[in-house]
Design a protein around this motif. Structure first.
Motif, PDB file in Angstrom:
ATOM      1  N   GLY A  97       0.785  -1.228   0.000  1.00  0.00           N
ATOM      2  CA  GLY A  97       0.000   0.000   0.000  1.00  0.00           C
ATOM      3  C   GLY A  97       0.816   1.276   0.000  1.00  0.00           C
ATOM      4  O   GLY A  97       1.975   1.323   0.414  1.00  0.00           O
ATOM      5  N   VAL A  98       0.168   2.313  -0.493  1.00  0.00           N
ATOM      6  CA  VAL A  98       0.798   3.617  -0.687  1.00  0.00           C
ATOM      7  C   VAL A  98       1.089   4.315   0.639  1.00  0.00           C
ATOM      8  O   VAL A  98       2.192   4.822   0.859  1.00  0.00           O
ATOM      9  CB  VAL A  98      -0.126   4.489  -1.586  1.00  0.00           C
ATOM     10  N   GLN A  99       0.115   4.346   1.535  1.00  0.00           N
ATOM     11  CA  GLN A  99       0.279   5.158   2.749  1.00  0.00           C
ATOM     12  C   GLN A  99       1.441   4.686   3.640  1.00  0.00           C
ATOM     13  O   GLN A  99       2.243   5.516   4.072  1.00  0.00           O
ATOM     14  CB  GLN A  99      -1.039   5.252   3.537  1.00  0.00           C
ATOM     15  N   PRO A 100       1.603   3.368   3.910  1.00  0.00           N
ATOM     16  CA  PRO A 100       2.771   2.940   4.699  1.00  0.00           C
ATOM     17  C   PRO A 100       4.095   3.319   4.028  1.00  0.00           C
ATOM     18  O   PRO A 100       5.081   3.613   4.700  1.00  0.00           O
ATOM     19  CB  PRO A 100       2.623   1.419   4.779  1.00  0.00           C
ATOM     20  N   SER A 101       4.110   3.343   2.699  1.00  0.00           N
ATOM     21  CA  SER A 101       5.354   3.689   1.995  1.00  0.00           C
ATOM     22  C   SER A 101       5.669   5.173   2.124  1.00  0.00           C
ATOM     23  O   SER A 101       6.828   5.578   2.107  1.00  0.00           O
ATOM     24  CB  SER A 101       5.273   3.289   0.513  1.00  0.00           C
ATOM     25  N   TYR A 190     -10.268  -7.473  -3.946  1.00  0.00           N
ATOM     26  CA  TYR A 190     -11.198  -7.533  -2.818  1.00  0.00           C
ATOM     27  C   TYR A 190     -11.821  -8.916  -2.790  1.00  0.00           C
ATOM     28  O   TYR A 190     -11.760  -9.667  -3.777  1.00  0.00           O
ATOM     29  CB  TYR A 190     -12.286  -6.436  -2.954  1.00  0.00           C
ATOM     30  N   GLY A 191     -12.422  -9.257  -1.659  1.00  0.00           N
ATOM     31  CA  GLY A 191     -13.090 -10.556  -1.562  1.00  0.00           C
ATOM     32  C   GLY A 191     -13.117 -11.063  -0.139  1.00  0.00           C
ATOM     33  O   GLY A 191     -12.655 -10.392   0.786  1.00  0.00           O
ATOM     34  N   LYS A 197      -7.519  -6.164   5.915  1.00  0.00           N
ATOM     35  CA  LYS A 197      -7.085  -5.184   4.919  1.00  0.00           C
ATOM     36  C   LYS A 197      -7.694  -3.815   5.192  1.00  0.00           C
ATOM     37  O   LYS A 197      -8.804  -3.703   5.713  1.00  0.00           O
ATOM     38  CB  LYS A 197      -7.519  -5.613   3.507  1.00  0.00           C
ATOM     39  N   SER A 198      -6.942  -2.776   4.792  1.00  0.00           N
ATOM     40  CA  SER A 198      -7.503  -1.431   4.938  1.00  0.00           C
ATOM     41  C   SER A 198      -7.831  -0.847   3.563  1.00  0.00           C
ATOM     42  O   SER A 198      -8.029   0.341   3.410  1.00  0.00           O
ATOM     43  CB  SER A 198      -6.530  -0.527   5.689  1.00  0.00           C
ATOM     44  N   SER A 199      -7.864  -1.734   2.532  1.00  0.00           N
ATOM     45  CA  SER A 199      -8.264  -1.262   1.200  1.00  0.00           C
ATOM     46  C   SER A 199      -9.757  -0.948   1.222  1.00  0.00           C
ATOM     47  O   SER A 199     -10.487  -1.382   2.121  1.00  0.00           O
ATOM     48  CB  SER A 199      -7.901  -2.296   0.140  1.00  0.00           C
ATOM     49  N   LYS A 203     -12.594  -1.858   4.057  1.00  0.00           N
ATOM     50  CA  LYS A 203     -12.776  -0.764   5.017  1.00  0.00           C
ATOM     51  C   LYS A 203     -14.249  -0.326   5.088  1.00  0.00           C
ATOM     52  O   LYS A 203     -14.792  -0.139   6.177  1.00  0.00           O
ATOM     53  CB  LYS A 203     -11.905   0.410   4.570  1.00  0.00           C
ATOM     54  N   PHE A 204     -14.875  -0.169   3.927  1.00  0.00           N
ATOM     55  CA  PHE A 204     -16.290   0.229   3.913  1.00  0.00           C
ATOM     56  C   PHE A 204     -17.144  -0.798   4.668  1.00  0.00           C
ATOM     57  O   PHE A 204     -18.021  -0.435   5.455  1.00  0.00           O
ATOM     58  CB  PHE A 204     -16.806   0.361   2.467  1.00  0.00           C
ATOM     59  N   ILE A 205     -16.891  -2.081   4.424  1.00  0.00           N
ATOM     60  CA  ILE A 205     -17.726  -3.110   5.071  1.00  0.00           C
ATOM     61  C   ILE A 205     -17.490  -3.110   6.582  1.00  0.00           C
ATOM     62  O   ILE A 205     -18.439  -3.140   7.372  1.00  0.00           O
ATOM     63  CB  ILE A 205     -17.453  -4.519   4.482  1.00  0.00           C
TER      64      ILE A 205
END
Ligand SMILES: NC(=O)c1ccc[n+]([C@@H]2O[C@H](COP(=O)([O-])OP(=O)(O)OC[C@H]3O[C@@H](n4cnc5c(N)ncnc54)[C@H](O)[C@@H]3O)[C@@H](O)[C@H]2O)c1
Length: 327
Positions: A97-101, A190-191, A197-199, A203-205
């Motif tokens: 993921g982008v944010q941790p990077s 997704y699945g 996951k924080s994708s 996250k929405f669910i």
């Protein structure tokens, strides 16, 4: 086949292990440092035996179809021991993921670049026939979409740079050493089994289940390409087994451009139907490093491997919401 899977306790890794168990007759070794995935995640996919890093049995003497060693891909010795005798090494462990990077670019580099180099060395030393690398759309995220294998590399965030380095090393190990490397650029996967996951879909669910408001970053017009995990596992299987594709990179995505607003509009009625009647959507601040548009042209994988996604977004979301509410 004999498989070595890094990150095999994670979302995609455990889904691959589950599929291999369903196929039957596969021998699997997982190396994972449990920083994100857990023993429980792996146990939901397969019965496994945990061994010490020093005590890897030969594949032929392996007592259980699935072996786990808890260690870090930055430990090249353990990775080499795990890969010895494997037909294929599937390299999924990463700083994802982008944010941790953005929070820690050096750590991202050490795990994603040095870790991938270690995995390639392990596959080369262990004489693996095939190396499958989990890349992403991030190395080319700075291009106007649809992104595809021929657009120039243009990472936006450090994560894209580290995945690009991994793709580069994969190409080099094929051209220099003849190791059959295949890089797969996953869309937004997704699945079921993605509860850690924080994708965006997970996250929405999770937010809806917790009775909180779903937050969309910024105006919600940013787009993503969502791919259901079973379709992705089909592509991983092909990448690991089809001959004559060493050195190739493939986009693995749905090919559909979906705004986050559209995603929320599709999800809200499904969440309400699953008894989350209170669910509400709000808009927050945009995220730094978040790509504005991202979707892929998947004609190369369709042409060369005969792969195309089978699960529609609505079906995939229904399955995913059902799994989350039951678990
Ligand atoms: N899920 C997506 O939407 C997506 C999209 C594009 C690319 N990818 C890539 O696919 C791969 C798998 O993603 P995922 O969604 O299953 O992620 P995940 O976080 O669920 O799984 C990654 C696993 O790797 C392990 N791990 C992390 N760092 C490690 C290290 N240093 N040593 C050993 N193990 C380590 C974690 O414990 C975890 O079990 C990653 O390489 C990711 O960058 C995922």
């Amino acid at each position: 086949m004999k498989w070595c899977i890094t990150g095999g306790c994670g979302f995609i890794g455990s889904s691959l292990v589950r599929r291999l168990q369903a196929v039957g007759g596969q021998q699997i070794r997982v190396i994972d440092n449990l920083s994100v995935g857990s023993r429980e995640d792996l146990s939901q996919a397969a019965l496994f035996m945990e061994v010490d890093a020093e005590k890897f049995p030969d594949f032929d003497a392996q007592q259980a179809p699935v072996i786990l060693v808890v260690d870090d891909i930055r430990n090249e010795k353990v990775l080499s021991a795990a890969a010895k005798g494997a037909d294929v090494l599937v390299h999924l462990a990463a700083n994802t993921g982008v944010q941790p990077s953005i929070a820690d670019p050096r750590r991202d580099c050490e795990i994603n670049v040095i870790g991938t180099l270690n995995a390639l060395e392990a596959a080369r030393g262990g004489a693996a026939g095939r190396f499958v690398f989990a890349s992403s759309g991030a190395p080319v995220a700075g291009n106007v979409p649809p992104i595809h294998e021929a657009v120039p590399p243009r990472p936006v965030a450090p994560y894209g740079a580290s995945k690009l380095a991994g793709e580069g090393y994969c190409a080099a190990y094929f051209n220099t050493f003849g190791l059959e490397t295949v890089s797969l650029r996953f869309g937004n996967v997704y699945g079921p089994y993605s509860s850690h996951k924080s994708s965006v879909v997970a996250k929405f669910i999770k937010t809806a289940i917790a009775g909180e408001k779903i937050e969309i970053y910024g105006d919600g017009d940013q787009t993503r390409d969502f791919i259901y995990v079973d379709d992705l596992i089909d592509a991983l299987w092909l990448a690991a087994t089809v001959r004559g594709i060493g050195g190739e990179t493939f986009q693995v995505a749905s090919g559909a451009e979906t705004t986050i607003n559209e995603l929320a509009e599709t999800m809200v009625p499904l969440l309400r139907a699953a008894n989350m009647r209170h669910v509400e959507v709000v808009h927050g601040n945009p995220l730094r490093g978040d790509a504005k548009r991202n979707f892929a042209d998947t004609s190369k994988i369709s042409r060369m491997l005969g792969w195309s996604p089978k699960v529609t977004l609505k079906e995939g979301l229904e399955n995913t919401i059902a799994w989350f509410t039951n678990n």
